[in-house]
Scaffold this active site. Sequence first.
Site, PDB file in Angstrom:
ATOM      1  N   LYS A 203       0.693  -1.217  -0.110  1.00  0.00           N
ATOM      2  CA  LYS A 203       0.022   0.061  -0.024  1.00  0.00           C
ATOM      3  C   LYS A 203       0.870   1.265  -0.122  1.00  0.00           C
ATOM      4  CE  LYS A 203      -3.912   2.246   2.470  1.00  0.00           C
ATOM      5  NZ  LYS A 203      -4.653   1.829   3.639  1.00  0.00           N
ATOM      6  N   SER A 279      -9.378   1.701   2.778  1.00  0.00           N
ATOM      7  CA  SER A 279      -8.456   2.451   1.821  1.00  0.00           C
ATOM      8  C   SER A 279      -7.400   1.913   1.018  1.00  0.00           C
ATOM      9  CB  SER A 279      -7.672   3.748   2.567  1.00  0.00           C
ATOM     10  OG  SER A 279      -7.035   3.171   3.658  1.00  0.00           O
ATOM     11  N   SER A 303      -9.455  -0.460   6.943  1.00  0.00           N
ATOM     12  CA  SER A 303      -8.921  -0.301   5.564  1.00  0.00           C
ATOM     13  C   SER A 303      -8.343  -1.469   4.802  1.00  0.00           C
ATOM     14  CB  SER A 303      -8.130   0.884   5.683  1.00  0.00           C
ATOM     15  OG  SER A 303      -8.524   1.958   5.873  1.00  0.00           O
TER      16      SER A 303
END
Length: 653
Positions: A203, A279, A303
Site C-alpha cells: 500500500k 482505503s 482499511s
Amino acid sequence: MIFGKKKKKKMVMVPATEVELTEVKYDLGELQAPRLSGLSLKLFATLIQAPFIGSFITSYLKTQNKMDQILQYTLIPEPPMFKPEFPPSPQEPRVLNLEEDGSPEDRVESASRCLPHHHPTTSISQFRYWNIRDYAYAYTSGLTTPSMVAEHVISALEECKPQMPLLISFDPHQLRNQAAASTQRFHQGNPLSILDGIFMAVKDDIDCYPHPSKGGTTWLHHIRPVNKDAVAVSRLRSCGVIFVGKANMHELGMGDTGMNPHHGTPRNPHDPQRYAGGSSSGSAAIVASGICPAALGSDAGGSIRIPASLCGVVGLKTTYGRTDTTGTLCGPGTVEVIGPIATSVDDVMLIYAAMLGSSSADKISLRPPIPCLPDLSSNESSVAGFPMRLGNNIHSFMKWQDVWVEKLVHVEMTNESYLSTVCKPIFQWFDDVNSPDISGVCGQVLTSLSEMHGCEIVEITIPELQQMRIAHVVSYGCELLCSLVPQLQKGKFQKLALDSCINLAVCESFTASDYVAAQRLRRRLMYYHMEIFKKVDIIVTPSTGMTAPMIHPTALACGESDLEVAGNLMKFAVTANVLGFPAISVPVGYDKQGLPIGLQLIGRPWCEATILRLAAAIEQQWNEPKRKPMIYFDVTNGKRETNKLGLLIGAQG
C-alpha cells in the site's frame, strides 16, 4: 448512551461499571450529510475551508451527528486511555509459539508446519486462486520460475493500467531484477523461505524502497523521501518476497471506497462498475484479480477488512502493537496497524508470521505475550476439538428476515426510494445491513459452526456504538492531521482531493478537549468489551453493512462524499481500531448480484491464533465454490482471462 441526571445542557454518563449491559438498546444512529459530487462537491469544499462560513458548516455537521453533544456537553467519568491498554489474555490452546526476536525466515518455516497438508494442483476443474504453497511447489519442481511469472505479472499490470490503475508506483526493470535473483536461488536449490518468489504489492502509505510513498497524493513524496523499507516490508524482503510496487489507495487513507481522482480509481474485480473498497483498495484488488497472491495494507478504520470483504479475499488486522508501524505515513498512531491481504487464511498466516514483531516502545508499554499461530496440521487441532463461544445478536435473525420480506413485497407496489428511507429494519447491530443477503449468509455460517463444530452462540449487547464511531473519527482524524501539520502549513492543502479537504477541515475543528473526551470514551468502551470477552471468545459480525457500492460516473473526475455509504462500510470495523483488537474478514458467500460477502471475527487482545483457527474452519467448511472475478489474470501461465477489460470498464469511463 447511558445518562444520569440532566442539568441544563450538560449530561452526566453513568460510570461504565454501573451500566447493566442486558438493558442496553441498540442505537448506532444515522450519519447526517448529503451525498456530494461534481459541482456541489467543489462548492462545498470551497465553503468549508472559508474563514467564517467554514466554522459554521463544521459546527452544524458535528451538531447534526451529535458529536458536540457527546464530546463537549457530556461529563464522562472515566479517565482517558490515550492508547489501547490490555489486561492479560488467557493462553490459547494447541498453538505454536513464534520467536518474535528471531529471524522472519525461521518464523515462516514454523508457520508452514502449522498448516494443513498441501495437495499441489496445477490443473483444476473448479476455479480457485493459486496460493503461496502452490507457487513454492511450482518453483521447486521446475514447472515455472519467478522470472517467467514476473513477465506475466508485468503484462497484466500494463493491461490494467489505463482503466484499472492498481499501482501508483511500478518499475518493470526493478521487478525483473528481483525475480531474476529469486530464480537464481531456486536454481541453486537455496530459496530463502517458502515466501521466496512470491509477488506482493505494498500500500502506498507504507515505505518500500526505492519506490516513493505518496499516500495516494500528488505531492507527499516530494517532502517525505523514502530512504529504506518499512520494518514489515524489510522482514518480508528478507524472506525473498518480490515487491511489484506501491498499491493505489484512497488519498491519505481518509475514505472507505478507494476512490482516487489523482491516480485513478481501482475497480472491483468482481464488477468493474463498483468500488474495490478502501482505503487499501489497490492491495485488495490486485490480490482478487489474481496478479499477486498477497499484498500489504494498513488498517486505521477497517482499511484492510473492508476492501478484503468487498473483493472476496481474506484480510487480517492484528492486535495494536503486534506489528511495527515504523515506516508508515502516520507513524506510531494509536489506531492503525499494518496487515496482510491474501486469497486464503493459510497465506495470511505465512505473511503474518514473517512481518510480526512489536516495536521497542510497544514492548515496554504493552508487554505483548509471545506471538503464536494455531496448529492446523491435524484434525485434532480443528475447531471441533476446541468449541468456541461466539458472541453476536443473531437471535433476531428470523424476525429480521420476516420483516424485510414483508416490507419488500409492499415496496414493489410503490417505489424503490421508499424502501431505502422507510423499510430498513434495525433490531440489533448484526442485522443492521442494507441487504438481507448479508445477514442471511452470515447467519447460515453461524448456524453451521454451531451444528458442525459445537460452537456456542452467545447473545451479547454492545453499548455506545455511536460513541465508538465518534471516538474513532476524533482519534484517527487528530493523529493524521498532526502527522501532516508541517506539510499542510506549506500550502499543500489545496493539492488534496476535494473529499480529503472536507474531511481534514472537520478534523481541524476538533479541540484538545474533544480529543481527551474521545480517549475517555475509549476507556469506557474497553471496559464493556473486556466484560463481553469474559463470556465469549470471539465477537462475530458481518465485515461490512453493504456489498461493493456502485461507482457514480460523476465521482471519477473529482471524487465524491457520501456518508451513508461510509457508514455502511465502516459500521462493524472501527471497534477493532479504537480498542486495538485483532480482527479478520473471511469471505463466506455472495449476494444475489454475485458480489462477495465477508464475515468478521473480532478476538481478544493478542489472540490472533483464535480468530485464525476459526477463520480457517469457516474457509474449509463453508465450501461454496469460488466464483472467478470478471477481471482475473492467471499469471502462472500468462493466460488472460479478461480480454474485454476495456469494454467492462468503458461504460463508467
